[in-house]
Scaffold this active site. Structure first.
Site, PDB file in Angstrom:
ATOM      1  N   LYS A 163      44.586   2.697   0.200  1.00 48.64           N
ATOM      2  CA  LYS A 163      45.977   3.171   0.246  1.00 48.64           C
ATOM      3  C   LYS A 163      46.779   2.485   1.348  1.00 48.64           C
ATOM      4  O   LYS A 163      47.911   2.037   1.123  1.00 48.64           O
ATOM      5  CB  LYS A 163      46.013   4.694   0.452  1.00 48.64           C
ATOM      6  CG  LYS A 163      45.358   5.501  -0.662  1.00 48.64           C
ATOM      7  CD  LYS A 163      45.502   6.980  -0.453  1.00 48.64           C
ATOM      8  CE  LYS A 163      44.769   7.478   0.777  1.00 48.64           C
ATOM      9  NZ  LYS A 163      43.307   7.326   0.677  1.00 48.64           N
ATOM     10  N   ARG A 249      46.097   2.168 -23.234  1.00 44.11           N
ATOM     11  CA  ARG A 249      46.583   0.817 -22.973  1.00 44.11           C
ATOM     12  C   ARG A 249      48.067   0.710 -23.279  1.00 44.11           C
ATOM     13  O   ARG A 249      48.789  -0.056 -22.658  1.00 44.11           O
ATOM     14  CB  ARG A 249      45.799  -0.179 -23.830  1.00 44.11           C
ATOM     15  CG  ARG A 249      44.335  -0.293 -23.430  1.00 44.11           C
ATOM     16  CD  ARG A 249      43.626  -1.298 -24.295  1.00 44.11           C
ATOM     17  NE  ARG A 249      44.199  -2.630 -24.136  1.00 44.11           N
ATOM     18  CZ  ARG A 249      43.823  -3.678 -24.853  1.00 44.11           C
ATOM     19  NH1 ARG A 249      42.894  -3.545 -25.791  1.00 44.11           N
ATOM     20  NH2 ARG A 249      44.390  -4.851 -24.655  1.00 44.11           N
TER      21      ARG A 249
END
Length: 313
Positions: A163, A249
């Site tokens: 992060k 997807r």
């Protein structure tokens, strides 16, 4: 319940409002538990339903003129009425002269009494905004909070997933750091969460291998920001063992996360070697902006696909 002391109110507001603490200093630790600021002349003449505990009472020109017009007996009755319900503090506007009996009652009841040169409308406007901010319901979350393309984005994920490294790359791309590791979220409106950095961490980012970095010193003032409304959560996660389905997807795996009763849009991004996460976060933000405008790229693609299928038939 969120609350603050009169001491904090005084320290945060004394310069802006030029507060002078004239009486009731023993009430320094009195608590404010409501963001309501009152200015009601009726409170001075016995209408006690207008005086509520743990709130700030502002006395302006009209109220002070009324007090100054009373004889000693009527003045005592009015002041006793005012202090019959425990107030957090009283602020007298326009640096009006304070009657000795009001000073005495303030000291006897340990109710802080301030004077200010500001007019009462200005006092009330500032205090309402200030108290709404500091008394808002809040929660602290783990993650990195940034301003990306003008939007408040919280990057979440498990420890060591990357992060802070992602945040550093976003900062080098011109985006702004608000908080690293911990972010304080305040409900400043029924449907709005404002993210702020704990004072101890402000302007710093910890990156494994580099240590603690002063972002303000490295990249300048423009690279940091004090607060921002939270609009999107980007959650980094390790890719699942099974492959993505065709539907996953075609459209981002999106959902919402409820924080303090408010649903915040949330996008999950799988982390894998070779993926440019900074670009993916930027695109996630752009895509969210499109969604806010009513444009869904996946739906547009599927509509085109359906039209081509029907055309072939």
């Amino acid at each position: 319940m969120t609350q603050i002391t009169v001491r904090q109110l005084y320290e945060d507001s004394k310069e802006k409002l030029e507060l002078n603490w004239v009486a009731g200093r023993n009430g320094v630790d009195k608590l404010l538990t409501s963001d309501t600021v009152q200015k009601l002349s009726l409170a001075l003449i016995g209408h006690l339903n207008f005086v509520h505990p743990n709130r700030v009472q502002v006395l302006g020109c009209a109220e002070m003129d009324y007090l100054h017009s009373l004889n000693s007996d009527a003045l005592k009755k009015a002041i006793d009425s005012l202090f019959s319900t425990e107030l957090a503090a009283i602020i007298i506007a326009n640096n009006e002269k304070v009657p000795p009996s009001l000073l005495e009652a303030s000291n006897n009841t340990q109710t802080p009494l301030f004077t200010s040169p500001s007019p009462s409308p200005e006092l009330m406007s500032f205090l309402r905004h200030y108290l709404a901010q500091v008394l808002a319901a809040s929660v602290t979350l783990h993650g990195v909070f940034l301003e990306v393309m003008g939007m408040g984005v919280l990057i979440s994920g498990s420890a060591a997933i990357g992060k802070s490294e992602l945040a550093l790359e976003l900062i080098t791309r011109g985006h702004r750091l608000i908080a690293d590791d911990m972010v304080d979220l305040f409900q400043v409106a029924p449907d709005t969460l404002e993210g702020r950095c704990p004072p101890m961490l402000e302007g710093f980012l910890e990156v494994r291998g580099l240590g603690i970095l002063s972002i303000r010193t490295l990249f300048g003032e423009i690279a940091v920001k004090a607060k921002k409304n939270l609009k999107l959560i980007v959650h980094l996660e390790k890719p699942a063992d099974k492959g993505m389905t065709d539907m996953e997807r075609l459209e981002m795996h999106s959902s919402t996360e409820t924080i303090l009763g408010i649903d915040i849009p949330k996008v999950r991004i799988p982390v894998a070697a070779g993926r440019n996460l900074a670009v993916l976060v930027e695109v996630a933000v752009r895509n969210h902006i499109l969604h806010l405008r009513g444009i869904n790229s996946a739906e547009l693609f599927m509509e085109r696909q359906q039209q081509m299928i029907l055309g072939e038939d």
